[in-house]
Scaffold this active site. Structure first.
Site, PDB file in Angstrom:
ATOM      1  N   LYS A  14       0.828  -1.222   0.000  1.00 58.56           N
ATOM      2  CA  LYS A  14       0.000   0.000   0.000  1.00 58.56           C
ATOM      3  C   LYS A  14       0.853   1.260   0.000  1.00 58.56           C
ATOM      4  O   LYS A  14       0.576   2.206  -0.730  1.00 58.56           O
ATOM      5  CB  LYS A  14      -0.949   0.024   1.222  1.00 58.56           C
ATOM      6  CG  LYS A  14      -1.923  -1.142   1.274  1.00 58.56           C
ATOM      7  CD  LYS A  14      -2.936  -0.988   2.385  1.00 58.56           C
ATOM      8  CE  LYS A  14      -2.357  -1.041   3.793  1.00 58.56           C
ATOM      9  NZ  LYS A  14      -1.814  -2.351   4.181  1.00 58.56           N
ATOM     10  N   ARG A  89     -10.075   0.549   8.612  1.00 57.79           N
ATOM     11  CA  ARG A  89      -9.697  -0.828   8.940  1.00 57.79           C
ATOM     12  C   ARG A  89     -10.815  -1.569   9.651  1.00 57.79           C
ATOM     13  O   ARG A  89     -10.640  -2.748   9.967  1.00 57.79           O
ATOM     14  CB  ARG A  89      -8.484  -0.798   9.858  1.00 57.79           C
ATOM     15  CG  ARG A  89      -7.179  -1.206   9.137  1.00 57.79           C
ATOM     16  CD  ARG A  89      -6.105  -1.022  10.127  1.00 57.79           C
ATOM     17  NE  ARG A  89      -4.887  -1.723   9.970  1.00 57.79           N
ATOM     18  CZ  ARG A  89      -3.761  -1.174   9.514  1.00 57.79           C
ATOM     19  NH1 ARG A  89      -3.764   0.041   9.045  1.00 57.79           N
ATOM     20  NH2 ARG A  89      -2.643  -1.846   9.535  1.00 57.79           N
ATOM     21  N   ARG A 128      11.255  -6.267   5.319  1.00 64.96           N
ATOM     22  CA  ARG A 128      11.110  -4.835   5.607  1.00 64.96           C
ATOM     23  C   ARG A 128      11.602  -4.539   7.024  1.00 64.96           C
ATOM     24  O   ARG A 128      12.228  -3.516   7.280  1.00 64.96           O
ATOM     25  CB  ARG A 128       9.643  -4.414   5.437  1.00 64.96           C
ATOM     26  CG  ARG A 128       9.417  -2.921   5.570  1.00 64.96           C
ATOM     27  CD  ARG A 128       8.029  -2.517   5.111  1.00 64.96           C
ATOM     28  NE  ARG A 128       7.008  -2.764   6.128  1.00 64.96           N
ATOM     29  CZ  ARG A 128       5.700  -2.547   5.941  1.00 64.96           C
ATOM     30  NH1 ARG A 128       5.255  -2.108   4.782  1.00 64.96           N
ATOM     31  NH2 ARG A 128       4.840  -2.793   6.918  1.00 64.96           N
ATOM     32  N   ARG A 134      11.768  -1.291  11.649  1.00 57.12           N
ATOM     33  CA  ARG A 134      10.418  -1.115  12.216  1.00 57.12           C
ATOM     34  C   ARG A 134      10.078  -2.294  13.133  1.00 57.12           C
ATOM     35  O   ARG A 134      10.096  -3.452  12.695  1.00 57.12           O
ATOM     36  CB  ARG A 134       9.426  -1.000  11.051  1.00 57.12           C
ATOM     37  CG  ARG A 134       8.078  -0.501  11.473  1.00 57.12           C
ATOM     38  CD  ARG A 134       7.184  -0.295  10.270  1.00 57.12           C
ATOM     39  NE  ARG A 134       5.848  -0.777  10.579  1.00 57.12           N
ATOM     40  CZ  ARG A 134       4.813  -0.670   9.788  1.00 57.12           C
ATOM     41  NH1 ARG A 134       4.930  -0.091   8.615  1.00 57.12           N
ATOM     42  NH2 ARG A 134       3.631  -1.136  10.160  1.00 57.12           N
ATOM     43  N   ARG A 146      -1.142  -9.242  13.356  1.00 56.34           N
ATOM     44  CA  ARG A 146      -1.622  -8.187  12.443  1.00 56.34           C
ATOM     45  C   ARG A 146      -2.394  -8.798  11.277  1.00 56.34           C
ATOM     46  O   ARG A 146      -3.422  -8.265  10.863  1.00 56.34           O
ATOM     47  CB  ARG A 146      -0.436  -7.355  11.926  1.00 56.34           C
ATOM     48  CG  ARG A 146       0.090  -6.404  12.997  1.00 56.34           C
ATOM     49  CD  ARG A 146       1.518  -5.988  12.743  1.00 56.34           C
ATOM     50  NE  ARG A 146       1.694  -5.184  11.569  1.00 56.34           N
ATOM     51  CZ  ARG A 146       2.843  -5.102  10.888  1.00 56.34           C
ATOM     52  NH1 ARG A 146       3.901  -5.799  11.272  1.00 56.34           N
ATOM     53  NH2 ARG A 146       2.928  -4.326   9.844  1.00 56.34           N
TER      54      ARG A 146
HETATM   55  P1  AMP Z   1       0.208   0.164   9.237  1.00 50.74           P
HETATM   56  O1  AMP Z   1       1.422   0.997   9.034  1.00 50.74           O
HETATM   57  O2  AMP Z   1      -0.977   0.657   8.430  1.00 50.74           O
HETATM   58  O3  AMP Z   1       0.450  -1.315   9.023  1.00 50.74           O
HETATM   59  O4  AMP Z   1      -0.215   0.330  10.765  1.00 50.74           O
HETATM   60  C1  AMP Z   1       0.643  -0.028  11.834  1.00 50.74           C
HETATM   61  C2  AMP Z   1      -0.181  -0.211  13.106  1.00 50.74           C
HETATM   62  O5  AMP Z   1      -0.859   1.021  13.426  1.00 50.74           O
HETATM   63  C3  AMP Z   1      -1.298  -1.240  13.011  1.00 50.74           C
HETATM   64  O6  AMP Z   1      -0.832  -2.560  13.285  1.00 50.74           O
HETATM   65  C4  AMP Z   1      -2.268  -0.740  14.065  1.00 50.74           C
HETATM   66  O7  AMP Z   1      -1.805  -1.058  15.377  1.00 50.74           O
HETATM   67  C5  AMP Z   1      -2.168   0.770  13.915  1.00 50.74           C
HETATM   68  N1  AMP Z   1      -3.144   1.305  12.921  1.00 50.74           N
HETATM   69  C6  AMP Z   1      -2.845   1.920  11.729  1.00 50.74           C
HETATM   70  N2  AMP Z   1      -3.956   2.297  11.094  1.00 50.74           N
HETATM   71  C7  AMP Z   1      -4.999   1.928  11.880  1.00 50.74           C
HETATM   72  C8  AMP Z   1      -6.413   2.029  11.752  1.00 50.74           C
HETATM   73  N3  AMP Z   1      -6.998   2.584  10.672  1.00 50.74           N
HETATM   74  N4  AMP Z   1      -7.178   1.528  12.771  1.00 50.74           N
HETATM   75  C9  AMP Z   1      -6.617   0.975  13.857  1.00 50.74           C
HETATM   76  N5  AMP Z   1      -5.300   0.826  14.034  1.00 50.74           N
HETATM   77  C10 AMP Z   1      -4.477   1.294  13.060  1.00 50.74           C
END
Ligand code: AMP
Length: 194
Positions: A14, A89, A128, A134, A146
């Site tokens: 993404k 999400r 990654r 990260r 996740r």
């Molecule tokens: P991402 O970078 O989108 O994979 O997000 C990393 C982490 O941030 C996720 O595993 C969640 O803990 C939190 N997170 C990001 N976006 C959301 C969302 N829209 N709703 C809830 N938690 C989120």
């Protein structure tokens, strides 16, 4: 306005595809993951609370991310459109987003879903994690959590947009450019149909 939801599990690509779509269609990028990571880096109260959940691979509460998106939408009044990356999400987030956009007299144009197998996700995320440092990409248990949060809470968001006739699935395995071309084709077709 063109408002795109870029959808897919963690590691689907993404972030990479968002960067290219922003450039092509002149959109403002809103990634809740990026906003949360910057809150964590700045050690804000919100960041400190969110970090506990992020470290376990769990979702942050809906009201927290909805509030973040609302303030970013309000902070970009001149935008030609937005690309939502990692948001919505949950179905509650999708409904809230529809409400926020309709207040601005606009709506989601299209949901682009990147489809990638779980095995491929695991190997991409571990790679990654090594390259970026990260934390949530370095631990297999957190990655599995996740992916399971995605399957139980996020995958239903696809049905929400499918019911509105806005869902387009794209194979997320292949070269970055060929996937990008497919995404662009879907956006252009939906713009031509308006
Ligand atoms: P991402 O970078 O989108 O994979 O997000 C990393 C982490 O941030 C996720 O595993 C969640 O803990 C939190 N997170 C990001 N976006 C959301 C969302 N829209 N709703 C809830 N938690 C989120």
């Amino acid at each position: 306005m063109i408002n795109l939801v870029l959808f897919g599990p963690p590691g689907a690509g993404k972030g990479t595809q968002s960067e290219k779509l922003i450039e092509r269609f002149h959109l403002v990028h809103l990634s809740t993951g990026d906003i949360l990571r910057s809150e964590v880096a700045n050690r804000t109260p919100l960041g400190l609370e969110a970090k506990k959940l992020m470290d376990q691979g769990l979702l942050v509460p809906d009201e927290v991310v909805i509030g973040m998106i609302e303030s970013k939408l309000d902070g970009n009044p001149a935008a030609k459109g937005f690309i939502f990356d990692g948001f919505p999400r949950t179905e509650a987030q999708a409904r809230a987003l529809d409400g926020l956009l309709s207040r601005k007299g606009t709506s989601i144009t299209l949901m682009l879903a990147l489809e990638v197998t779980d095995d491929e996700l695991m190997s991409r995320l571990l790679k990654r994690g090594k390259e970026s440092g990260r934390a949530d990409d370095q631990d297999e248990t957190v990655i599995r959590k996740r992916i399971s949060e995605y399957a139980s809470k996020t995958a239903p968001v696809r049905d929400y947009y499918a019911a509105q006739g806005k869902y387009t699935g794209v194979n997320g395995i292949g070269s970055i450019d060929s996937i990008f071309n497919e995404l662009c084709g879907a956006v252009e077709a939906s713009m031509a149909a308006r």
